[in-house]
Design an enzyme around this catalytic site. Sequence first.
Site, PDB file in Angstrom:
ATOM      1  N   LYS A 178       0.846  -1.187   0.000  1.00 52.97           N
ATOM      2  CA  LYS A 178       0.000   0.000   0.000  1.00 52.97           C
ATOM      3  C   LYS A 178       0.876   1.229   0.000  1.00 52.97           C
ATOM      4  CE  LYS A 178       0.751   2.084   3.235  1.00 52.97           C
ATOM      5  NZ  LYS A 178       2.086   2.641   3.682  1.00 52.97           N
ATOM      6  N   TYR A 216      -4.294   4.135   6.350  1.00 50.09           N
ATOM      7  CA  TYR A 216      -4.626   3.068   7.321  1.00 50.09           C
ATOM      8  C   TYR A 216      -5.981   3.336   7.979  1.00 50.09           C
ATOM      9  CZ  TYR A 216       0.143   1.204   7.238  1.00 50.09           C
ATOM     10  OH  TYR A 216       1.310   0.642   6.855  1.00 50.09           O
TER      11      TYR A 216
HETATM   12  P1  NDP Z   1      12.642   1.799   1.783  1.00 49.76           P
HETATM   13  O1  NDP Z   1      13.158   3.076   1.228  1.00 49.76           O
HETATM   14  O2  NDP Z   1      13.189   1.330   3.063  1.00 49.76           O
HETATM   15  O3  NDP Z   1      12.856   0.619   0.719  1.00 49.76           O
HETATM   16  C1  NDP Z   1      12.537   0.771  -0.619  1.00 49.76           C
HETATM   17  C2  NDP Z   1      13.436  -0.140  -1.448  1.00 49.76           C
HETATM   18  O4  NDP Z   1      13.006  -0.053  -2.808  1.00 49.76           O
HETATM   19  C3  NDP Z   1      14.904   0.266  -1.470  1.00 49.76           C
HETATM   20  O5  NDP Z   1      15.634  -0.269  -0.396  1.00 49.76           O
HETATM   21  C4  NDP Z   1      15.355  -0.290  -2.793  1.00 49.76           C
HETATM   22  O6  NDP Z   1      15.616  -1.688  -2.644  1.00 49.76           O
HETATM   23  C5  NDP Z   1      14.132  -0.184  -3.668  1.00 49.76           C
HETATM   24  N1  NDP Z   1      14.204   0.965  -4.604  1.00 49.76           N
HETATM   25  C6  NDP Z   1      14.244   0.848  -5.938  1.00 49.76           C
HETATM   26  N2  NDP Z   1      14.302   2.047  -6.514  1.00 49.76           N
HETATM   27  C7  NDP Z   1      14.317   2.956  -5.516  1.00 49.76           C
HETATM   28  C8  NDP Z   1      14.390   4.368  -5.500  1.00 49.76           C
HETATM   29  N3  NDP Z   1      14.446   5.091  -6.630  1.00 49.76           N
HETATM   30  N4  NDP Z   1      14.412   4.998  -4.296  1.00 49.76           N
HETATM   31  C9  NDP Z   1      14.324   4.297  -3.146  1.00 49.76           C
HETATM   32  N5  NDP Z   1      14.242   2.932  -3.116  1.00 49.76           N
HETATM   33  C10 NDP Z   1      14.246   2.266  -4.290  1.00 49.76           C
HETATM   34  O7  NDP Z   1      11.063   1.941   1.853  1.00 49.76           O
HETATM   35  P2  NDP Z   1      10.055   1.118   2.755  1.00 49.76           P
HETATM   36  O8  NDP Z   1      10.534  -0.263   2.902  1.00 49.76           O
HETATM   37  O9  NDP Z   1       9.725   1.882   3.970  1.00 49.76           O
HETATM   38  O10 NDP Z   1       8.730   1.142   1.831  1.00 49.76           O
HETATM   39  C11 NDP Z   1       8.603   0.302   0.692  1.00 49.76           C
HETATM   40  C12 NDP Z   1       7.131   0.071   0.403  1.00 49.76           C
HETATM   41  O11 NDP Z   1       6.532  -0.565   1.527  1.00 49.76           O
HETATM   42  C13 NDP Z   1       6.312   1.326   0.159  1.00 49.76           C
HETATM   43  O12 NDP Z   1       5.321   1.048  -0.779  1.00 49.76           O
HETATM   44  C14 NDP Z   1       5.647   1.600   1.504  1.00 49.76           C
HETATM   45  O13 NDP Z   1       4.443   2.315   1.385  1.00 49.76           O
HETATM   46  C15 NDP Z   1       5.419   0.190   1.979  1.00 49.76           C
HETATM   47  N6  NDP Z   1       5.380   0.097   3.432  1.00 49.76           N
HETATM   48  C16 NDP Z   1       4.331  -0.571   3.993  1.00 49.76           C
HETATM   49  C17 NDP Z   1       4.235  -0.681   5.346  1.00 49.76           C
HETATM   50  C18 NDP Z   1       3.099  -1.439   5.937  1.00 49.76           C
HETATM   51  O14 NDP Z   1       2.943  -1.434   7.150  1.00 49.76           O
HETATM   52  N7  NDP Z   1       2.311  -2.128   5.135  1.00 49.76           N
HETATM   53  C19 NDP Z   1       5.205  -0.073   6.247  1.00 49.76           C
HETATM   54  C20 NDP Z   1       6.310   0.553   5.566  1.00 49.76           C
HETATM   55  C21 NDP Z   1       6.366   0.629   4.198  1.00 49.76           C
HETATM   56  P3  NDP Z   1      16.944  -2.372  -3.281  1.00 49.76           P
HETATM   57  O15 NDP Z   1      18.087  -1.643  -2.670  1.00 49.76           O
HETATM   58  O16 NDP Z   1      16.818  -3.779  -2.871  1.00 49.76           O
HETATM   59  O17 NDP Z   1      16.840  -2.169  -4.762  1.00 49.76           O
END
Ligand code: NDP
Length: 384
Positions: A143, A232
Amino acid sequence: MIDRRSLLAGAAGAIPLAAAAAHAADAPRASGQPMLGNPNDLPEAKKVNWAVVGLGSFATGQVMPGFVMSHRSRMTAFVSGNPDKARDLGARYGVSKFYDYSNFDSIAHDKDIDAVYIVLPVGLHAEYTIRALKAGKHVLCEKPMASTPAECEAMIAAAKAANRQLGVAYRVHFEPSNVDVARRIKAGELGQLRYFTGDTGFNADPEHWVPHRWRLQKALAGGGSMFDIGIYAMNAAMMCMDDEPVEVSAVYSYPMNDPRFKEVEGGVNWRMKFRSGLYAQGSSSYCYAGGTRQKIYGDQAAIVMEPASDYYQQGVILMKSGQPPETLHAGNPIVQFGAQVDAFSQAALTNTPHRTPGEMGLRDIRLIQAMYQSADRDGVTVKV
Ligand code: NDP
């Protein structure tokens, strides 16, 4: 010389020693046992194989441990732009297949991937979901579903064209306390429902927490606090009221001179009017601390949830008229992550809709866009 006394003492001491020796032969001993696992686990061959796309903080902190606790789901591949991180995590979780964003489409030929979990920034959800569906995989997307209703519609169309399932990862629909509250409401424990209120927020800190940086960039985040966390309580309102809104209104609520919010909003106070004529209202903020709080009012009782959508603990209190508050314990919230992927695995195996399908994600993005339209015009009512 052995005198009579020491002889007697020795004889007396010999009896317990002998008894102890006899006992030791029967005593339980610690010894290694074969791996038994969880009795609910399916054999590996019957599990759904998943690729996780984007190995960021939520994927590593919650999604991956969730797979470990799941029963019918296992991770077989990681998709990442950071190969070293992917391999480190692969060693930790027994995952040995790796893809990056450029060769992602070749998962089409990988028989060890049935489903894909998109955990990328929001602005990338539509592209990678559609690519995964075109590769013939089922997709669970984090989401909020995507940046615009048009993107959500394209994702749903891609799922239909591929005859694959598309779910949006609204984890609280699998969290024991939230499920229990919805059940109690449906069973009439609150009497006639009257009102829902919900607040969700945290103080965004892009200097010290990298994931907060893309959250403040419109191209990657889609929107601001309402997209990320307001969703949420808004989604929970519809789950609890078991109804759909007919109109919304909203105002922006954050310091307008705050330099963090050049591209996305820092806070929204929102309101939804349901078909029944009842209202839900709440707030989302990147400026206040304090987490998540919901209260659902009926004419006989109310339920307060605080925290309402935490990863590790919920606080739920039932307040019945004229009775002391009762604390409810429905189960450990940690199971929500495994339960969510298992439910989607079941949807994929049977090719039937997930509990929180793409259509729900689209509905929510449309509602948030309508709230923005209202807030842009200082809170006018917008029909939906
Ligand atoms: P992060 O920034 O921690 O992780 C995102 C990951 O996406 C990066 O580590 C990277 O992985 C990849 N990525 C690829 N392209 C990009 C870019 N241009 N900029 C940044 N990251 C990129 O984010 P979150 O983990 O907090 O969030 C990810 C998703 O999860 C979102 O959609 C968020 O809304 C959702 N989320 C949901 C939650 C819930 O409770 N359901 C809680 C927190 C987040 P790599 O290095 O492996 O390529």
